[in-house]
Design a protein around this motif. Structure first.
Motif, mmCIF file in Angstrom:
data_model
loop_
_atom_site.group_PDB
_atom_site.id
_atom_site.type_symbol
_atom_site.label_atom_id
_atom_site.label_comp_id
_atom_site.label_asym_id
_atom_site.label_seq_id
_atom_site.Cartn_x
_atom_site.Cartn_y
_atom_site.Cartn_z
ATOM 1 N N MET A 372 26.190 -75.461 37.052
ATOM 2 C CA MET A 372 25.229 -76.535 37.276
ATOM 3 C C MET A 372 24.139 -75.997 38.188
ATOM 4 O O MET A 372 24.410 -75.554 39.305
ATOM 5 C CB MET A 372 25.895 -77.750 37.916
ATOM 6 N N ILE A 373 22.903 -76.018 37.718
ATOM 7 C CA ILE A 373 21.752 -75.538 38.486
ATOM 8 C C ILE A 373 20.994 -76.776 38.983
ATOM 9 O O ILE A 373 20.526 -77.574 38.164
ATOM 10 C CB ILE A 373 20.827 -74.665 37.630
ATOM 11 N N PRO A 374 20.851 -76.959 40.299
ATOM 12 C CA PRO A 374 20.332 -78.234 40.821
ATOM 13 C C PRO A 374 18.812 -78.360 40.794
ATOM 14 O O PRO A 374 18.184 -78.764 41.774
ATOM 15 C CB PRO A 374 20.870 -78.237 42.258
ATOM 16 N N VAL A 375 18.224 -78.007 39.658
ATOM 17 C CA VAL A 375 16.796 -78.213 39.429
ATOM 18 C C VAL A 375 16.606 -78.626 37.976
ATOM 19 O O VAL A 375 17.451 -78.334 37.119
ATOM 20 C CB VAL A 375 15.957 -76.951 39.735
ATOM 21 N N GLU A 376 15.506 -79.260 37.701
ATOM 22 C CA GLU A 376 15.226 -79.690 36.332
ATOM 23 C C GLU A 376 14.740 -78.537 35.467
ATOM 24 O O GLU A 376 15.146 -78.384 34.316
ATOM 25 C CB GLU A 376 14.174 -80.806 36.335
ATOM 26 N N ARG A 377 13.875 -77.701 36.019
ATOM 27 C CA ARG A 377 13.238 -76.653 35.223
ATOM 28 C C ARG A 377 13.792 -75.281 35.608
ATOM 29 O O ARG A 377 13.120 -74.487 36.274
ATOM 30 C CB ARG A 377 11.721 -76.714 35.388
ATOM 31 N N PHE A 378 15.014 -75.029 35.213
ATOM 32 C CA PHE A 378 15.618 -73.724 35.433
ATOM 33 C C PHE A 378 15.202 -72.781 34.308
ATOM 34 O O PHE A 378 15.395 -73.084 33.129
ATOM 35 C CB PHE A 378 17.135 -73.843 35.475
ATOM 36 N N CYS A 379 14.642 -71.633 34.673
ATOM 37 C CA CYS A 379 14.206 -70.646 33.684
ATOM 38 C C CYS A 379 15.400 -69.763 33.317
ATOM 39 O O CYS A 379 15.631 -68.717 33.931
ATOM 40 C CB CYS A 379 13.064 -69.809 34.249
ATOM 41 N N TYR A 380 16.168 -70.194 32.343
ATOM 42 C CA TYR A 380 17.382 -69.498 31.951
ATOM 43 C C TYR A 380 17.050 -68.164 31.270
ATOM 44 O O TYR A 380 15.956 -67.985 30.716
ATOM 45 C CB TYR A 380 18.228 -70.380 31.028
ATOM 46 N N PRO A 381 17.972 -67.189 31.292
ATOM 47 C CA PRO A 381 17.722 -65.883 30.675
ATOM 48 C C PRO A 381 17.524 -65.989 29.164
ATOM 49 O O PRO A 381 18.133 -66.837 28.494
ATOM 50 C CB PRO A 381 18.976 -65.075 30.995
ATOM 51 N N LEU A 382 16.682 -65.115 28.625
ATOM 52 C CA LEU A 382 16.525 -65.010 27.182
ATOM 53 C C LEU A 382 17.735 -64.284 26.587
ATOM 54 O O LEU A 382 18.548 -63.705 27.301
ATOM 55 C CB LEU A 382 15.235 -64.262 26.843
ATOM 56 N N GLU A 383 17.846 -64.335 25.260
ATOM 57 C CA GLU A 383 18.990 -63.744 24.587
ATOM 58 C C GLU A 383 19.115 -62.248 24.904
ATOM 59 O O GLU A 383 18.145 -61.495 24.832
ATOM 60 C CB GLU A 383 18.867 -63.943 23.073
ATOM 61 N N GLY A 384 20.341 -61.847 25.292
ATOM 62 C CA GLY A 384 20.598 -60.446 25.569
ATOM 63 C C GLY A 384 20.255 -60.010 26.976
ATOM 64 O O GLY A 384 20.501 -58.860 27.342
ATOM 65 N N ILE A 385 19.707 -60.908 27.798
ATOM 66 C CA ILE A 385 19.372 -60.588 29.183
ATOM 67 C C ILE A 385 20.433 -61.188 30.093
ATOM 68 O O ILE A 385 20.566 -62.415 30.167
ATOM 69 C CB ILE A 385 17.983 -61.131 29.581
ATOM 70 N N GLN A 386 21.222 -60.352 30.751
ATOM 71 C CA GLN A 386 22.235 -60.885 31.648
ATOM 72 C C GLN A 386 21.589 -61.623 32.807
ATOM 73 O O GLN A 386 20.496 -61.281 33.257
ATOM 74 C CB GLN A 386 23.114 -59.761 32.191
#
Length: 437
Positions: A372-386
């Motif tokens: 759970m990331i406590p922000v609305e706009r979390f910039c999650y990793p793209l595919e294949g990026i750890q």
């Protein structure tokens, strides 16, 4: 690297280590070999045994309406509504002149300042700033006025999942990305609205999504409906209906007491229900990676986010007032080893809410399959990026790469010390490695 390649590699490793010879048994775990497998695939050398994988904190504030006249509503806010055009509402309830109410809220653990507001019948705001450590809030020293162009938003957190539990993942945490916010209704104190946004699907097999409402039971809820009468499962193909044994919007679990909302039976369908379906073939439709690559290709497609509002009516107004984002247990269900497995946040990973399955859990800690990331706009990793690789090399230097390895804001260093780098999710290493809004 495509997720299919990663999964094939992981499956080969786990089959070799665990000695799996049949795909028809769920009791196939050699615990020692399983631990070695998880360690081998972990992107971080050591994990703080104190870790609860929590980036948020819960607070309880006692608010006294000791200013103004004809006060109607008390709020806890993320920012000053008299100085900002967009403000998140952490909680709100009705109140009268001189009255006192208690409001629970959740914040990022790094949050230091909050704002409280009283609103009168004319829409005038009385606002005070206070530190998160303060428990009693009054308005002896406050600013007041009428906000200009103010937009109040429900507080929203982001939930990210690795979908192949109990196997180790590839740790890009984009197999499912979903945002959830809670909106309260002072004019209807028994009702809250759960805002759900399905943002990304980073895998190519079926995933179902549900959310368990904690600290309440099935019988505590009067009803759960959607705002427009539609669901993510509208016109769901027959081939996608086998994963869940109950597809009603509001349901109980194995024990009969859990309060569960079914979000979707099939994440791919929820994001792209307009595609052509061929029911007679082995494949229902082509499953792509949605919103996990900068550009669209044959396997990757960028699509609008899928949204839905769930109106939850409690039988008791006090339970509705006390409900926060901390009381959400979103989880996913996927097929594995001829069974159905649930993936929860780490605190609830043994819950087995709707399906029983055989699995042993490590006594020590591994990386979780959900965060759970406590922000609305979390910039999650793209595919294949750890999300963040950090391992000590033979030269004594740490090898570090991934989406969140910025110095003093490193995912890996947070993994190694649960009290440090608590704001890592705000500092991507390179904007080309993450999904940018």
């Amino acid at each position: 690297m495509k997720k299919t390649v990663c999964l094939i590699s992981s499956l080969w490793v786990v089959v070799t280590l665990l000695g799996i010879t049949s795909c028809h048994s769920n009791d196939l775990y050699d615990m020692n070999q399983y631990e070695k497998y998880l360690d081998l695939n972990s992107p971080v050398d050591s994990i703080d045994i104190r870790h609860q994988w929590v980036l948020s904190a819960q607070h309880l504030y006692r608010i006294t309406a000791n200013t103004g006249k004809n006060i109607k509503v008390a709020m806890i806010l993320s920012d000053n509504p008299l100085a900002n055009s967009t403000v998140s509402v952490l909680n709100q309830t009705t109140i009268s002149d001189g009255g006192t109410v208690s409001l629970p809220v959740t914040t990022p653990v790094t949050q230091t300042i909050l704002y409280a507001a009283l609103v009168d019948q004319d829409g005038k705001y009385y606002v005070t700033q206070f530190p998160v450590t303060q428990t009693d809030v009054d308005f002896k020293s406050s600013s007041f006025g009428f906000p200009s162009g103010l937009t109040l938003k429900p507080q929203t957190y982001t939930f990210v999942f690795e979908e192949n539990y109990p196997l180790a993942g590839d740790y890009d945490y984009n197999d499912l990305v979903v945002r959830m916010g809670i909106d309260k209704h002072p004019d209807n104190p028994k009702q809250i609205t759960l805002d759900v946004t399905l943002q990304a699907v980073g895998c190519t097999h079926q995933i179902a999504g549900l959310v368990r409402l904690l600290n309440c039971t099935y019988n505590d809820i009067e009803s759960v409906t959607t705002a427009d009468g539609k669901t993510f499962d509208d016109n769901l193909p027959n081939g996608s209906k086998e994963l869940l044994n109950n597809t009603t919007t509001f349901r109980s679990g194995q024990k009969g007491t859990e309060a569960i909302i079914t979000l979707f039976n099939d994440a791919h369908w929820a994001m792209n229900s307009s595609q052509e379906v061929t029911e007679n073939s082995g494949t229902i439709y082509k499953r792509k990676y949605y919103n996990t690559s900068i550009s669209s290709t044959e396997d990757f497609e960028n699509r609008p986010y899928a949204t839905q509002k769930y109106i939850i009516t409690f039988k008791d107004a006090e339970k509705a007032k006390n409900f926060t984002l901390e009381q959400l247990d979103p989880f996913i269900v996927a097929f594995y080893n001829s069974g159905r497995y649930e993936t929860h946040l780490d605190n609830y990973k043994a819950a087995q809410v709707i399906y029983p399955y055989q699995v042993e859990y490590r006594i020590d800690k591994t990386l979780p399959w959900a965060l759970m990331i406590p922000v609305e706009r979390f910039c999650y990793p793209l595919e294949g990026i750890q999300i963040g690789f950090r391992k000590l090399t033979q030269t004594g230097v740490y090898a570090m790469f991934g989406a969140y390895v910025t110095r003093r804001h490193s995912f890996g260093e947070w993994v190694e010390d649960c009290e440090s780098n608590l704001d890592w999710y705000n500092y991507p290493t390179d904007e080309n490695d993450v999904w940018i809004f």
